[in-house]
Write an enzyme that holds these catalytic residues in place. Structure first.
Site, short mmCIF file in Angstrom:
data_model
loop_
_atom_site.label_atom_id
_atom_site.label_comp_id
_atom_site.label_asym_id
_atom_site.label_seq_id
_atom_site.Cartn_x
_atom_site.Cartn_y
_atom_site.Cartn_z
N ASP A 371 0.83 -1.19 0.00
CA ASP A 371 0.00 0.00 0.00
C ASP A 371 0.88 1.26 0.00
O ASP A 371 1.85 1.33 0.76
CB ASP A 371 -0.89 -0.04 1.25
CG ASP A 371 -1.90 1.07 1.28
OD1 ASP A 371 -2.72 1.14 0.35
OD2 ASP A 371 -1.87 1.89 2.23
N GLU A 408 1.92 -0.32 -4.98
CA GLU A 408 1.02 0.77 -5.32
C GLU A 408 1.95 1.97 -5.42
O GLU A 408 2.36 2.52 -4.39
CB GLU A 408 -0.05 0.98 -4.24
CG GLU A 408 -1.06 2.04 -4.63
CD GLU A 408 -2.04 2.38 -3.51
OE1 GLU A 408 -3.19 2.73 -3.81
OE2 GLU A 408 -1.67 2.30 -2.32
#
Lengths: 723, 113
Positions: A371, A408
C-alpha cells in the site's frame, strides 16, 4: 541432546528467569519457557508486564535491570538483561496459551504528551504492545466494542508456530499466468446470502474456494489482514447505538506480525495459535486448489496516528526510530493518515523485512501488494531516494526470492512513480495508467488510441526492459467505484461517509449510460452490462497481469460510493444472490478468464516486438481498423491481431487471436485480416450479444460464416480465434 | 474439572481413549503419552471418546495432529460425541480434514478394519 542452558539463573517475585537471546525479536517459545526480546535505541529502562489473558492487572512486572534473587539460593543479585539496545530475558514455566504480555519503557529526555509535538514519547505509566507480537488480543471478536477504560488495549500473545502443512509450499505460479482477485476477508462472506457457516472469516473464505475455482482466478489478494483496530476513528449513531463508521477496510496496522483476530471464526476462543491455524489452513486449502495468496500490506504508517493519536506501541518504545518527524517533532503525513513509518531507517527496514519473511515462511504467502509503496522509497527526512535500501533489500532477499512484490507506486504526499518505481528486476506495479486510460476509452473519449495500444500490450512505454509482468492491469480496485458503479454513476455519492461527500476521488472517468443510479430502462441496463463486458474483455486480453475486484464478476454495487472504507454493511458485503441474478455476467467472466488461461499468447513474459521474428508471414502483433492492416489512430475504433506462432517469445504454438474494438456509438463493419489457408475464424466473444451468444466456452467457438468481415455493434468488442 | 485420559485397547486393535476435563497446554503431554502407548501396542484405529471433554485449545488440536502423524496418514482417527464448543474448534480451524467426527460410537464402522 538436552541443552545445558535450560535452567533459571535469577528469580523475581517467584518467576524464574535467565538472560535471554536477542534473536529472534518478539516472544518465542523455547524449552522450559518463553524468550522475550525487544529493541529500543532511545530508551534507558524497560519492564516486562505479564498478564493472565484478559485480566486488567498484570500477574507480575519484571524489570530488565535491577535487584533479583539468585535462583536456588535466594541471595540478592544485580541483574541486567540487555545486549546492546535489545532487552531480552527468558521466563520459565509460563502457560503460553493463557498469558498476554507488554512492555513499559522509559527514556532519558522528553516525554511529549498526547497533543504535543516532541521527539521522545516515553510514558512508563502505559503498557505497550510488542512490535513483534505474533498474535494480538483485545479485538478478538469483530465489532465487539472494547472496554475503553482498560489501559492495555492491544495485548501481545504467544503463538505456537508449528503447523501440519502436509507438504504444502508456495505455488510459484509465473507472474504472467496470474489472474488476481482482490477481496476483503469480511466483505467476501459476511452477508447472510453467502450461506457459509462462519460468515466474514478466514474459515468463510475456505468454504467459498469452489466458487473461486469456478471463476477461474488463481490468486486471491486479501485486503489488510494484519491486526488493526476496527474502532480507530469510529463513529456511533447516538440515537441507535449503530456504528456509522468503522475502520472497516483495515488500512492501519496495529501489529505487523499478527493476523487480524476478528477475521478468524476462532478469534473468540482468545487463542492466538488457533487464529494462526485457521489462516494457515485457508492458505493450505487455497494452494491445494491452485490458488495463490497475496497479502495487501500497509507499511507506510501505523494505527498510532499523529501527535493526537493513541500510545499503542512504536511511539512509546522509540518514536524517533519508527516515525518520520519534522524538525519541530511533528509527524510527517505522506500517507494521509497522520504518520509515516520511517521505512529507510535501518532498524525499521529490518522490521519490515522480518515481517515479510515471517509471512512468507510461516504462512506460505505467495506475494505482497504494498500500500502507498512510494513512501517506502523516501529517506528519513521524507525525500525520494534514487536507490531506496528497503526496496532493494526486499528485491534481493533470499527468503522472499520467489514472492511476488507489487507496488502501489504512489503516495498521498504527491510522489507518483507508475512506470518509474525502483524495480530491481522484481517489482511490479499497480498500473494506474491502465485504469485511467481504459476507463476513458470505455466512455468513448476519442484520441486515446495511442495510449490504449500501449496498455493492451502491457504498457511497453512504461515498462520497457521490465516486461509486461511489471504491469498489474486493473480497471477497478477497492479504492473507487466497482465496475457496476463505473457504468451507473457519473459522480460519486459518498454522503454515507459523513464527510459531506468530500472524500474519495473525483477523477473516476465513469459514465452512467444515461441515468444516474439504478434504472428500470432495458436499454440502459443492457448497455451497462455490455460496458462491463467490454471492460472485462480489455483487461483479460491485455498483456500483463489482470486484477479483478471482488464482485465485479457479479455486478456488485456500492450505490455510487467510491470510498467505502468505513462501512460494515451491504455497501461492502458481497451479495451472493447476484450469482443467480447476474449469472450471465459471471459466465462471461468465467469464459473470459478460461480463454486467458488457454492462450499463452495473451500471457507473454516479454513485450511484443511488432515484428515477424519467426518468419511466419505475420508479426507477433499487428494493428488494424475497420479496414484490415490499416489502423486509424485518430478515433476510438481499433483492432489487433496476435499471431500464435509468437506465443511466449515464439517457444509455444498458439492460435491466432483477433480483437475488434468499437468504442464508437454506432455499429461499424470490420474487414478481417486473412488467415493462413488451413485456418478459419471462429467467434469467441461478442459483447453486444445477449447470453449465451455473448461468449463461448473456450475450445467450442463456432466458425464464422463470413470469414472476411464482421459488423460490431456500437460500443462493443468482439474476439475471434483463428485455428 | 481436571483432565483425564484413559486408554483401552480392543481385541481388534482399536485404541479407545476416553478424555475428560480441560485439554490445554499444561496437560497435553499426558494425552500425548497415552497416544504413544496406543501406538506402541500396535493400534490400527484411534478413537477419542470426548463426551466429557469440556475445553480444548490449540495445544489439544496439536495432539490430534500428533496422533495422526504417529498412526500414519492412512489410519482413521475418530472423535466421538464432541461437545459443541470442541466440534466448533475443530471445524473453524479446518482440522476436520484430519479427523472423523461421529455423534455416537459406531462399532460397525469403527471396528470393521
Amino acid at each position: 541432546m538436552e541443552r545445558i542452558d535450560i535452567y533459571p539463573t535469577h528469580e523475581y517475585c517467584g518467576y524464574k528467569l535467565r538472560p535471554g537471546r536477542p534473536y529472534p525479536f518478539g516472544a518465542t517459545i523455547v524449552p522450559g519457557g518463553i524468550n522475550f526480546s525487544v529493541f529500543s535505541r532511545s530508551a534507558n529502562y524497560c519492564v516486562l508486564a505479564l498478564y493472565t489473558k484478559g485480566e486488567r492487572e498484570p500477574l507480575v512486572e519484571i524489570p530488565f535491570r535491577g535487584m533479583f534473587s539468585k535462583a536456588g539460593s535466594g541471595e540478592p543479585v544485580w541483574g541486567e538483561f540487555r545486549i546492546g539496545n535489545v532487552y531480552t530475558m527468558t521466563v520459565f514455566d509460563l502457560d503460553y496459551e493463557n498469558i498476554e504480555y507488554g512492555y513499559r519503557f522509559d527514556g532519558p529526555d522528553g516525554h511529549a504528551r498526547r497533543g504535543e509535538s516532541g521527539f521522545n514519547r516515553f510514558d512508563p505509566s502505559v503498557v505497550l504492545l510488542d512490535p513483534y507480537a505474533k498474535a494480538i488480543g483485545g479485538r478478538d471478536v469483530w465489532g465487539k466494542e472494547p472496554d475503553w477504560s482498560e489501559p492495555f488495549q492491544h495485548r501481545g500473545r504467544v503463538v505456537y508456530d508449528d503447523f501440519d502443512w502436509e507438504g504444502d509450499r508456495p505455488l510459484e505460479v509465473p507472474l504472467e499466468d496470474l489472474v488476481i482477485y482482490e477481496a476483503h476477508v469480511r466483505s467476501f462472506t459476511r452477508d447472510a446470502s453467502s450461506g457459509v457457516r462462519y460468515p466474514g472469516t478466514f474459515a468463510g473464505i475456505r468454504e467459498k474456494i469452489p466458487y473461486l475455482k469456478s471463476l477461474g482466478i488463481n490468486c486471491i489478494e486479501l485486503m489488510p489482514i494484519f491486526e488493526f483496530d476496527e474502532f480507530e476513528n469510529s463513529r456511533k449513531d447516538p440515537n441507535s447505538d449503530l456504528w456509522l463508521k468503522l475502520n472497516y477496510w483495515g488500512y492501519s496496522t496495529v501489529g505487523f506480525f499478527a493476523p487480524k483476530a476478528g477475521f478468524a471464526a476462532s478469534g473468540r476462543a482468545g487463542d492466538g495459535t488457533m487464529v494462526a491455524d485457521e489462516l494457515k489452513t485457508l492458505v493450505k486449502e487455497l494452494h491445494k486448489n491452485g490458488i495463490e495468496v497475496m497479502l495487501d500490506v500497509v507499511f507506510n504508517h501505523t494505527a498510532e496516528g499523529n501527535e493526537n493519536g493513541p500510545l499503542i506501541s512504536f511511539r512509546g518504545i522509540d518514536n524517533v526510530t519508527y516515525y518520520i518527524l519534522t524538525a519541530e517533532g511533528y509527524y510527517y503525513n505522506f500517507s494521509g493518515t497522520g504518520n509515516t513509518l520511517n521505512c529507510n531507517n535501518p532498524i525499521v527496514r529490518d522490521m519490515v523485512l522480518d515481517s515479510l519473511r515471517y509471512w512468507a515462511s510461516e504462512y506460505h504467502i505467495d506475494g505482497f501488494r504494498f500500500d502507498l509503496a512510494a513512501i517506502l522509497g523516501r529517506d528519513q527526512w521524507g525525500a525520494p531516494l534514487a536507490n531506496p535500501p528497503l526496496l532493494e533489500t526486499l528485491a534481493y532477499d533470499p527468503i522472499l526470492g520467489k514472492c511476488k512484490l507489487i507496488a502501489e507506486a504512489w503516495d498521498a504526499g504527491g510522489l507518483y512513480q507508475v512506470g518509474s518505481f525502483p524495480a530491481y528486476g522484481r517489482w511490479a506495479e499497480w498500473n494506474g495508467k491502465f485504469r485511467d486510460g481504459i476507463r476513458r476509452f470505455l466512455k468513448g473519449e476519442p484520441g486515446l488510441l495511442g495510449d490504449v495500444a500501449q496498455r493492451l500490450q502491457g504498457s511497453p512505454d512504461l515498462y520497457r526492459g521490465r516486461g509486461p509482468t511489471a504491469s498489474i492491469n486493473f480497471i477497478t480496485a477497492h479504492d473507487g467505484f466497482t465496475l457496476m458503479d463505473q457504468v451507473s454513476y457519473n459522480e460519486k455519492h459518498n454522503w454515507d461517509n459523513l464527510e459531506d461527500n468530500n472524500d474519495g476521488g473525483n477523477d473516476n472517468h465513469s459514465w452512467n449510460c444515461g441515468w444516474e443510479g439504478p434504472s428500470d430502462d432495458y436499454w440502459i441496463n443492457a448497455l451497462r452490462f455490455q460496458q462491463i463486458k467490454n471492460a472485462a474483455t480489455l483487461m483479460l486480453i491485455s498483456q500483463g497481469v489482470p486484477m479483478i475486484l471482488m464482485g465485479d464478476e457479479l455486478g456488485r454495487t456500492q450505490r455510487g460510493n467510491n470510498n467505502t472504507y468505513g462501512h460494515d454493511n451491504e455497501l461492502n458485503w458481497q451479495d451472493w444472490t447476484l450469482v443467480e441474478k447476474n449469472a450471465h455476467l459471471l459466465r462471461f467472466f468465467q469464459h473470459m478468464i478460461a480463454f486467458r488461461h488457454a492462450h499463452p499468447m495473451l500471457r507473454n513474459r516479454s513485450h511484443l516486438t511488432n515484428t515477424d521474428y519467426k518468419g511466419t508471414g505475420y508479426a507477433d502483433i499487428t494493428w488494424h481498423g475497420t479496414r484490415a492492416w490499416q489502423a486509424d489512430w485518430s478515433g476510438n475504433v481499433v483492432a489487433f491481431l496476435l499471431s500464435g506462432k509468437h506465443a511466449k517469445g515464439g517457444t509455444v504454438d498458439d492460435d491466432f487471436i483477433y480483437v475488434g474494438i468499437n468504442m464508437h456509438w454506432d455499429a461499424l463493419p470490420f474487414e478481417l485480416p486473412g488467415l493462413p489457408a488451413e485456418l478459419q475464424w471462429r467467434i469467441f466473444a461478442n459483447t453486444s450479444m445477449t447470453s449465451p451468444e455473448d461468449i463461448w466456452e473456450p475450445g467450442s467457438e463456432p466458425v464464422l460464416q463470413d470469414q472476411h468481415g464482421f459488423t460490431a455493434a456500437g460500443r462493443s468488442i468482439f474476439v475471434l480465434v483463428g485455428k | 474439572m481436571a483432565f483425564d485420559a484413559v486408554l483401552k485397547m480392543t481385541p481388534a486393535g482399536v485404541a479407545i481413549i476416553t478424555l475428560s476435563g480441560e485439554l490445554d497446554a499444561s496437560v497435553a503431554d499426558n494425552f500425548r503419552s497415552e497416544i504413544q502407548k496406543a501406538t506402541n501396542q500396535g493400534a490400527r484405529r484411534l478413537v477419542l471418546m470426548v463426551k466429557d471433554l469440556s475445553y480444548m485449545a490449540s495445544a489439544g488440536l496439536r495432539v490430534l495432529i500428533f496422533a495422526k502423524q504417529k498412526m500414519g496418514s492412512n489410519v482413521d482417527l475418530y472423535v466421538v460425541e464432541p461437545q459443541e464448543a470442541i466440534r466448533e474448534v475443530i471445524t473453524m480451524t479446518g482440522f476436520t480434514q484430519s479427523v472423523i467426527i461421529l455423534d455416537e460410537y459406531n462399532a460397525a464402522e469403527i471396528e470393521s478394519v
